[in-house]
Scaffold this motif. Structure first.
Motif, mmCIF file in Angstrom:
data_model
loop_
_atom_site.group_PDB
_atom_site.id
_atom_site.type_symbol
_atom_site.label_atom_id
_atom_site.label_comp_id
_atom_site.label_asym_id
_atom_site.label_seq_id
_atom_site.Cartn_x
_atom_site.Cartn_y
_atom_site.Cartn_z
ATOM 1 N N GLY A 229 0.829 -1.195 0.000
ATOM 2 C CA GLY A 229 0.000 0.000 0.000
ATOM 3 C C GLY A 229 0.866 1.248 0.000
ATOM 4 N N GLY A 230 0.259 2.390 -0.233
ATOM 5 C CA GLY A 230 1.011 3.644 -0.263
ATOM 6 C C GLY A 230 0.098 4.805 0.053
ATOM 7 N N ARG A 231 0.527 6.007 -0.354
ATOM 8 C CA ARG A 231 -0.286 7.186 -0.065
ATOM 9 C C ARG A 231 -0.322 8.072 -1.320
ATOM 10 N N ILE A 232 -1.323 8.874 -1.370
ATOM 11 C CA ILE A 232 -1.370 9.908 -2.412
ATOM 12 C C ILE A 232 -1.535 11.236 -1.686
ATOM 13 N N ASP A 233 -0.607 12.133 -1.942
ATOM 14 C CA ASP A 233 -0.612 13.437 -1.274
ATOM 15 C C ASP A 233 -1.117 14.488 -2.251
ATOM 16 N N PHE A 234 -1.890 15.373 -1.706
ATOM 17 C CA PHE A 234 -2.370 16.512 -2.514
ATOM 18 C C PHE A 234 -1.640 17.741 -2.010
ATOM 19 N N VAL A 235 -0.739 18.265 -2.861
ATOM 20 C CA VAL A 235 0.116 19.385 -2.475
ATOM 21 C C VAL A 235 -0.319 20.624 -3.246
ATOM 22 N N SER A 236 -0.489 21.707 -2.518
ATOM 23 C CA SER A 236 -0.916 22.940 -3.196
ATOM 24 C C SER A 236 0.284 23.544 -3.924
ATOM 25 N N ASP A 237 0.010 24.622 -4.659
ATOM 26 C CA ASP A 237 1.060 25.254 -5.445
ATOM 27 C C ASP A 237 2.142 25.837 -4.539
ATOM 28 N N GLU A 238 1.758 26.238 -3.308
ATOM 29 C CA GLU A 238 2.745 26.816 -2.384
ATOM 30 C C GLU A 238 3.588 25.730 -1.722
ATOM 31 N N GLY A 239 3.225 24.468 -1.933
ATOM 32 C CA GLY A 239 3.980 23.374 -1.326
ATOM 33 C C GLY A 239 3.339 22.840 -0.060
ATOM 34 N N GLU A 240 2.177 23.358 0.296
ATOM 35 C CA GLU A 240 1.506 22.905 1.529
ATOM 36 C C GLU A 240 0.799 21.586 1.263
ATOM 37 N N LEU A 241 0.943 20.655 2.154
ATOM 38 C CA LEU A 241 0.277 19.360 2.034
ATOM 39 C C LEU A 241 -1.170 19.527 2.486
ATOM 40 N N MET A 242 -2.079 19.439 1.550
ATOM 41 C CA MET A 242 -3.494 19.677 1.881
ATOM 42 C C MET A 242 -4.161 18.402 2.363
ATOM 43 N N ALA A 243 -3.806 17.277 1.742
ATOM 44 C CA ALA A 243 -4.443 16.027 2.147
ATOM 45 C C ALA A 243 -3.508 14.879 1.819
ATOM 46 N N SER A 244 -3.626 13.824 2.549
ATOM 47 C CA SER A 244 -2.822 12.634 2.297
ATOM 48 C C SER A 244 -3.741 11.433 2.450
ATOM 49 N N VAL A 245 -3.943 10.722 1.375
ATOM 50 C CA VAL A 245 -4.938 9.640 1.360
ATOM 51 C C VAL A 245 -4.189 8.325 1.204
ATOM 52 N N ALA A 246 -4.578 7.314 1.952
ATOM 53 C CA ALA A 246 -3.917 6.016 1.892
ATOM 54 C C ALA A 246 -4.436 5.225 0.703
ATOM 55 N N ILE A 247 -3.511 4.425 0.115
ATOM 56 C CA ILE A 247 -3.883 3.567 -0.997
ATOM 57 C C ILE A 247 -3.720 2.121 -0.514
ATOM 58 N N PRO A 248 -4.758 1.306 -0.622
ATOM 59 C CA PRO A 248 -4.627 -0.079 -0.161
ATOM 60 C C PRO A 248 -3.696 -0.877 -1.064
ATOM 61 N N PRO B 270 -10.738 7.037 -8.887
ATOM 62 C CA PRO B 270 -11.413 7.579 -7.692
ATOM 63 C C PRO B 270 -10.515 8.479 -6.854
ATOM 64 N N TYR B 271 -9.199 8.229 -6.855
ATOM 65 C CA TYR B 271 -8.288 9.088 -6.081
ATOM 66 C C TYR B 271 -8.119 10.429 -6.772
ATOM 67 N N LEU B 272 -8.039 10.376 -8.093
ATOM 68 C CA LEU B 272 -7.918 11.650 -8.816
ATOM 69 C C LEU B 272 -9.215 12.445 -8.733
ATOM 70 N N ASP B 273 -10.324 11.710 -8.541
ATOM 71 C CA ASP B 273 -11.616 12.399 -8.452
ATOM 72 C C ASP B 273 -11.751 13.182 -7.151
ATOM 73 N N LEU B 274 -10.892 12.895 -6.182
ATOM 74 C CA LEU B 274 -10.983 13.654 -4.921
ATOM 75 C C LEU B 274 -10.822 15.135 -5.202
ATOM 76 N N ASN B 275 -9.880 15.456 -6.109
ATOM 77 C CA ASN B 275 -9.856 16.790 -6.717
ATOM 78 C C ASN B 275 -9.903 17.899 -5.685
ATOM 79 N N ILE B 276 -8.948 17.885 -4.798
ATOM 80 C CA ILE B 276 -8.861 18.988 -3.834
ATOM 81 C C ILE B 276 -8.294 20.180 -4.607
ATOM 82 N N CYS B 277 -9.030 21.254 -4.579
ATOM 83 C CA CYS B 277 -8.844 22.256 -5.631
ATOM 84 C C CYS B 277 -7.464 22.870 -5.594
ATOM 85 N N GLY B 278 -6.883 23.029 -6.782
ATOM 86 C CA GLY B 278 -5.590 23.678 -6.949
ATOM 87 C C GLY B 278 -4.421 22.861 -6.436
ATOM 88 N N CYS B 279 -4.630 21.546 -6.274
ATOM 89 C CA CYS B 279 -3.563 20.717 -5.715
ATOM 90 C C CYS B 279 -3.014 19.759 -6.752
#
Lengths: 161, 109
Positions: A15-34, A42-51
């Protein structure tokens, strides 16, 4: 990792993780991958804006269709990216279209005229010639009698002297 | 100024006076429509007619003769009539009747 295809597959044993990093480099979300084979959509659909999604601990296997595709502007060409077709070129296109139409029409007309020429037709009679009224000629001999008088006067003058 | 009123005449082509009259009127009508002052007279003892100029007898002027020949040819081809023309004389080679619809119909003997 950026540019993950929507049809890509995440493969991992643990398993692993997918991190959503904003343009400023801030980690907005980190989702686990089984572990195992997981669809990326479905992970790309999370679509945390601007990340930008970044994948850790999993292999991204893109579908075959993702390869051999050109990224936008891969080559540094000298083309002006701000180029906009001017209204002149649109006008030129219209003019060419009109010219072509006219040529087609003239061709059709020529064909019709040739067909008309090949058919025998009765010649049209020319209109009757218009007889113009003859202008009255001014009496030319009128000044003639005056001249001999002058000549006579001149001729007489030396005689008088 | 010569009168060209004959051009504006309304032409009624007679269908009840026989094929020769009908054909002659068609030819003269075609000529007059093109501005030629034509008239026709029955040629006695020949199955034909003669095209003359208005108010004149004798041979036609050369340009009008040419126009008359062409007119006869066109009318004959249009109506599928077998004709002979010699100068300004035109004759039907076969006997025809004129149908009510204005077509020539050969009389089979």
């Amino acid at each position: 990792m950026t540019g993950i295809n929507r049809k890509a597959v995440f493969l991992s044993v643990d398993g692993g993780r997918i991190d959503f990093v904003s343009d400023e480099g801030e980690l907005m979300a980190s989702v686990a991958i089984p572990p195992g084979r997981v669809d990326a959509a479905p992970y790309l659909d999370l679509n945390i804006c601007g990340c930008t999604p970044q994948v850790l601990g999993v292999a991204v296997v893109n579908p075959p269709s993702a390869y051999g595709r050109q990224a936008p502007y891969p080559v540094e060409s000298g083309a002006n990216p701000d180029f906009q077709p001017t209204p002149v070129s649109a006008l030129e296109g219209e003019t060419r279209l009109m010219l072509r139409k006219l040529q087609m029409q003239s061709k059709r007309l020529d064909a019709r005229m040739a067909a008309m020429q090949s058919v025998e037709h009765i010649p049209t009679r020319e209109a009757d010639p218009v007889i113009e009224p003859v202008e009255a000629v001014e009496p030319a001999p009128a000044p003639v009698p005056e001249k001999p008088k002058a000549v006579k006067a001149k001729a007489e003058a030396p005689v008088v002297e | 100024m010569s009168s060209r009123r004959y051009i504006k005449r309304v032409w009624r082509v007679p269908k009840d006076r026989g094929a020769l009259d009908y054909f002659a009127t068609l030819v003269v009508k075609a000529l007059v429509k093109h501005g030629w002052p034509a008239r026709w007279e029955l040629a006695e003892f020949t199955d034909g007619f003669v095209i003359y100029e208005q108010g004149a007898t004798g041979p036609l002027p050369s340009d009008m003769q040419r126009a008359a020949e062409i007119a006869v040819r066109i009318v004959a081809r249009t109506y599928r009539v077998d004709v002979t023309q010699f100068d300004n004389w035109v004759g039907l080679n076969r006997s025809y009747t004129v149908t009510a619809s204005g077509h020539f119909k050969e009389v089979k003997t």
